[in-house]
Design a protein around this motif. Structure first.
Motif, mmCIF file in Angstrom:
data_model
loop_
_atom_site.group_PDB
_atom_site.id
_atom_site.type_symbol
_atom_site.label_atom_id
_atom_site.label_comp_id
_atom_site.label_asym_id
_atom_site.label_seq_id
_atom_site.Cartn_x
_atom_site.Cartn_y
_atom_site.Cartn_z
ATOM 1 N N ASP A 5 126.883 -29.043 102.164
ATOM 2 C CA ASP A 5 125.728 -28.818 103.044
ATOM 3 C C ASP A 5 124.479 -28.603 102.204
ATOM 4 O OD1 ASP A 5 127.108 -29.038 105.407
ATOM 5 O OD2 ASP A 5 127.241 -26.880 105.780
ATOM 6 N N HIS A 6 123.357 -29.162 102.667
ATOM 7 C CA HIS A 6 122.073 -28.991 101.999
ATOM 8 C C HIS A 6 121.369 -27.831 102.689
ATOM 9 C CE1 HIS A 6 118.163 -30.804 100.303
ATOM 10 N NE2 HIS A 6 118.871 -30.290 99.321
ATOM 11 N N VAL A 7 121.033 -26.782 101.928
ATOM 12 C CA VAL A 7 120.469 -25.570 102.505
ATOM 13 C C VAL A 7 119.185 -25.165 101.785
ATOM 14 C CG1 VAL A 7 122.686 -24.677 103.319
ATOM 15 C CG2 VAL A 7 121.913 -24.111 101.019
ATOM 16 N N GLU A 8 118.497 -24.205 102.405
ATOM 17 C CA GLU A 8 117.256 -23.672 101.843
ATOM 18 C C GLU A 8 117.340 -22.155 101.912
ATOM 19 O OE1 GLU A 8 112.835 -25.122 102.525
ATOM 20 O OE2 GLU A 8 113.547 -23.964 104.247
ATOM 21 N N TRP A 9 116.764 -21.463 100.924
ATOM 22 C CA TRP A 9 116.723 -20.012 100.933
ATOM 23 C C TRP A 9 115.453 -19.542 100.250
ATOM 24 C CZ3 TRP A 9 119.582 -22.890 97.625
ATOM 25 C CH2 TRP A 9 119.518 -22.601 96.279
ATOM 26 N N ASN A 10 115.135 -18.275 100.467
ATOM 27 C CA ASN A 10 113.939 -17.682 99.893
ATOM 28 C C ASN A 10 114.294 -16.973 98.592
ATOM 29 O OD1 ASN A 10 111.258 -16.998 99.784
ATOM 30 N ND2 ASN A 10 111.473 -15.175 101.033
ATOM 31 N N SER A 11 113.525 -17.240 97.550
ATOM 32 C CA SER A 11 113.735 -16.558 96.273
ATOM 33 C C SER A 11 112.417 -15.939 95.836
ATOM 34 C CB SER A 11 114.235 -17.544 95.211
ATOM 35 O OG SER A 11 113.168 -18.315 94.719
ATOM 36 N N GLU A 12 112.439 -15.253 94.708
ATOM 37 C CA GLU A 12 111.212 -14.645 94.179
ATOM 38 C C GLU A 12 110.158 -15.703 93.887
ATOM 39 O OE1 GLU A 12 112.800 -12.732 90.795
ATOM 40 O OE2 GLU A 12 113.635 -11.071 91.944
ATOM 41 N N ALA A 13 110.590 -16.917 93.571
ATOM 42 C CA ALA A 13 109.677 -18.001 93.221
ATOM 43 C C ALA A 13 109.248 -18.815 94.444
ATOM 44 C CB ALA A 13 110.327 -18.920 92.205
ATOM 45 N N GLY A 14 109.750 -18.480 95.620
ATOM 46 C CA GLY A 14 109.418 -19.233 96.841
ATOM 47 C C GLY A 14 110.661 -19.841 97.450
ATOM 48 N N ARG A 15 110.464 -20.833 98.307
ATOM 49 C CA ARG A 15 111.592 -21.486 98.978
ATOM 50 C C ARG A 15 112.315 -22.404 97.995
ATOM 51 N NH1 ARG A 15 113.135 -18.897 103.221
ATOM 52 N NH2 ARG A 15 114.070 -20.718 104.112
ATOM 53 N N VAL A 16 113.641 -22.333 98.012
ATOM 54 C CA VAL A 16 114.468 -23.133 97.109
ATOM 55 C C VAL A 16 115.460 -23.914 97.955
ATOM 56 C CG1 VAL A 16 116.064 -23.071 95.157
ATOM 57 C CG2 VAL A 16 114.258 -21.362 95.335
ATOM 58 N N ARG A 17 115.745 -25.131 97.543
ATOM 59 C CA ARG A 17 116.726 -25.972 98.226
ATOM 60 C C ARG A 17 117.864 -26.294 97.287
ATOM 61 N NH1 ARG A 17 113.502 -30.199 102.031
ATOM 62 N NH2 ARG A 17 112.291 -28.623 103.136
ATOM 63 N N GLY A 18 119.050 -26.432 97.875
ATOM 64 C CA GLY A 18 120.201 -26.753 97.055
ATOM 65 C C GLY A 18 121.393 -27.155 97.895
ATOM 66 N N VAL A 19 122.513 -27.359 97.225
ATOM 67 C CA VAL A 19 123.734 -27.840 97.869
ATOM 68 C C VAL A 19 124.841 -26.807 97.683
ATOM 69 C CG1 VAL A 19 125.478 -29.661 97.854
ATOM 70 C CG2 VAL A 19 123.088 -30.236 97.469
ATOM 71 N N ILE A 20 125.587 -26.541 98.759
ATOM 72 C CA ILE A 20 126.706 -25.608 98.717
ATOM 73 C C ILE A 20 127.806 -26.197 97.829
ATOM 74 C CG2 ILE A 20 128.530 -24.464 100.064
ATOM 75 C CD1 ILE A 20 125.952 -23.382 101.034
ATOM 76 N N LEU A 21 128.226 -25.424 96.826
ATOM 77 C CA LEU A 21 129.314 -25.845 95.947
ATOM 78 C C LEU A 21 130.655 -25.274 96.401
ATOM 79 C CD1 LEU A 21 127.694 -25.248 92.434
ATOM 80 C CD2 LEU A 21 127.896 -27.401 93.689
#
Length: 95
Positions: free
Chosen positions: A16-32
């Motif tokens: 699944d391709h997801v997005e989350w909030n980090s200290e650097a802003g919004r980040v996108r990635g893939v569930i491993l």
């Protein structure tokens, strides 16, 4: 009377391709991987259960791997490439 709101965490799956909030802003990635038991990652025990799993996610840009609960993640819609863009990318350069 005061209402109590609880955020229902969505269940995600590998790929699944997801997005989350980090200290650097919004980040996108893939569930491993979906983690359903306590997991030692970078020297910290992440507490997870079948009812409250955590997810290992690889960032699209930096290849950094993070671990987050489902409540922190937002599922992104799969991107559909147009056939014209796919043909243009697959063309070989003329010689």
């Amino acid at each position: 009377m005061m209402q109590s709101w609880t955020r229902v965490a969505r269940t995600f799956k590998r790929g699944d391709h997801v997005e989350w909030n980090s200290e650097a802003g919004r980040v996108r990635g893939v569930i491993l991987k979906k983690v359903v038991a306590d997991y030692n990652y970078k020297g910290y025990i992440h507490h997870a259960t079948k009812d409250d799993p955590q997810y290992l996610i690889q960032s699209d840009k930096s290849d950094h791997v993070a671990i987050h609960k489902g409540g922190a993640l937002k599922l992104l819609k799969p991107q559909v490439r147009s056939t014209a863009a796919a043909r243009k990318k697959s063309r070989r350069p003329k010689r």
